[in-house]
Design a protein around this motif. Sequence first.
Motif, short mmCIF file in Angstrom:
data_model
loop_
_atom_site.label_atom_id
_atom_site.label_comp_id
_atom_site.label_asym_id
_atom_site.label_seq_id
_atom_site.Cartn_x
_atom_site.Cartn_y
_atom_site.Cartn_z
N CYS A 67 40.58 -1.88 12.13
CA CYS A 67 40.77 -1.98 13.59
C CYS A 67 41.41 -0.72 14.16
CB CYS A 67 41.66 -3.19 13.89
SG CYS A 67 42.05 -3.36 15.63
N PRO A 68 40.74 -0.01 15.06
CA PRO A 68 41.30 1.21 15.64
C PRO A 68 42.58 1.02 16.45
CG PRO A 68 38.93 1.23 15.85
CD PRO A 68 39.31 -0.14 15.38
N ASN A 97 45.66 -4.10 24.70
CA ASN A 97 45.80 -4.48 26.10
C ASN A 97 44.74 -5.48 26.54
OD1 ASN A 97 46.72 -1.48 25.78
ND2 ASN A 97 47.84 -2.27 27.55
N PHE A 98 43.57 -5.42 25.93
CA PHE A 98 42.43 -6.18 26.44
C PHE A 98 41.68 -6.93 25.33
CE2 PHE A 98 42.50 -2.02 28.85
CZ PHE A 98 43.34 -2.49 29.86
N PRO A 99 42.33 -7.87 24.66
CA PRO A 99 41.64 -8.61 23.60
C PRO A 99 40.49 -9.47 24.11
CG PRO A 99 43.82 -9.54 24.02
CD PRO A 99 43.76 -8.25 24.76
N ILE A 105 32.97 -8.12 22.60
CA ILE A 105 31.95 -7.09 22.43
C ILE A 105 32.19 -6.14 21.27
CG2 ILE A 105 31.31 -7.14 24.87
CD1 ILE A 105 33.02 -4.65 25.30
N CYS A 106 33.35 -6.21 20.62
CA CYS A 106 33.60 -5.31 19.50
C CYS A 106 32.73 -5.71 18.30
CB CYS A 106 35.08 -5.35 19.12
SG CYS A 106 35.52 -4.18 17.81
N LEU A 469 33.13 3.34 20.24
CA LEU A 469 33.36 1.92 20.48
C LEU A 469 34.40 1.70 21.57
CD1 LEU A 469 33.63 0.68 16.78
CD2 LEU A 469 31.57 0.75 18.21
N VAL A 470 34.32 0.55 22.23
CA VAL A 470 35.31 0.17 23.24
C VAL A 470 36.71 0.15 22.63
CG1 VAL A 470 36.15 -1.78 24.62
CG2 VAL A 470 33.76 -1.07 24.80
#
Length: 495
Positions: A67-68, A97-99, A105-106, A469-470
Amino acid sequence: MSTPTGFMEFKRELPGDRSPSERVRDWEEFHKHMSEEELQTQGARCMDCGTPYCHTGIDMAGGTSGCPVHNLIPEWNNLVYRGLWKDALDRLHKTNNFPEFTGRICPAPCEGSCTVGLIGQPVTIKTIEQAIIDKGFEEGWVVPEPPEKRTGRRVAVVGSGPAGLACAAQLNKAGHEVTVYERSDRIGGLLMYGIPSMKLDKAVVQRRVDLLAAEGVKFVTNTEIGKDIKAQQLVDEYDAVVLCGGATKPREFNIEGSDLNGVHYAMPFLNGTIKSYLDSGLQDGQYLSAKDKDVIVIGGGDTGSDCVATALRHGCRSITQFGTHAKAPLERDPINNPWPQFPNVYTLDYAQEEAKALYGSDPREFSIMTTRFVGDESGNLKELHTVQIRRTVDETGRKIYEPIPGTERVFPAQLALIAIGFDGPESTIIGELGLEKDRRTNVKAKYGQFKTNVDKVFAAGDMRRGQSLVVWAINEGRAAAREVDKYLMGSTVLV
């Protein structure tokens, strides 16, 4: 650890999806949900490894391993298993911040490096992540948390995609006054206009934007920096400027016939559909329609798949997706694709599932290259000519495509969508400010520092690292915010 033997006692399970033949008739999200009890059982499969590779977030063999944003995955898996959902949410928000975005979409490189995956199926990390944040909103636990005091420093963030929003959220948390500039009419960048609604409901994006606004972030839409406002003006008026404009310049595909009517790049096709859907439910007709057309999508990645799914919902007559890569094996190659690399295996994405349900087969053609577009007497596309190829990589890493004689084919098409990637950021701001570029034409700014050659100007996300990636964009936005905070205050309170 949730339970020492959970990975042996329980099988991996995922939430079901709505039937492909049903969901292609609408634009709603297609995933169903699991019960809390089922999710707790899935959390019990986590081994709480001594060295949790799911945390790592590194580039490996051309992909991402782990996980980045370095999510504390075993910790919130254990909290879910114990029914401590609010604690799990707090743990999740420490790193992400945005799970609600990444949970949808990850591609989940964390699951590709899950230790349980060495001997079986990995933990359903992505599903649990989405469930935690969705429950947080449902229970009212996610509320605006404006900073207790302001620093008096002002920061401009250019671009409201995941990097820009993450950077803005963190800088606002540190007490700075943050203004985000977006050239589109809605905030969200590719989250709003690049990813179709069936993968990411735009109400989910707007919910987070509204939350950030309530916390004090200012948003300015319909304003393109470098055109509506000079970039130098931002540098003059703000204490720092962070460029998060993305890598939006499409990779050119100039072959014979590429100027024919009916040959288009992917993003205008996707963006136009999403905007028309949001504005009018597609009633205004202000989008490129695939209805009743034979459609070819050139490009085997996520953007190409999104084009496939969108064309199906338009009502295309047929759909085919081209990729220069070979068909992946059914199982991970232990020699050339070992754990913890991201597994390169054959799967059907949501779009291919839908096409197969409608037309009876996977719409993808592998190891294929378009050699020319052919039009009719009026200049309209009527067919694509192709050849099968062998793809090799030379000692410098350059891809070489060798045509295979006798494999030429012709595909009827009235619409061709080019989705072969991007060649870096647009040049308007770069040229105006005299920013240095790297060899791939991205803004040159060292990772971990994010500072450009121009004082007060930082860069993050795809604009700095190239198309990615996002979750990498969120990583960069958060990390850049730390560096900006240090620049403004001499030290940082951000983690």
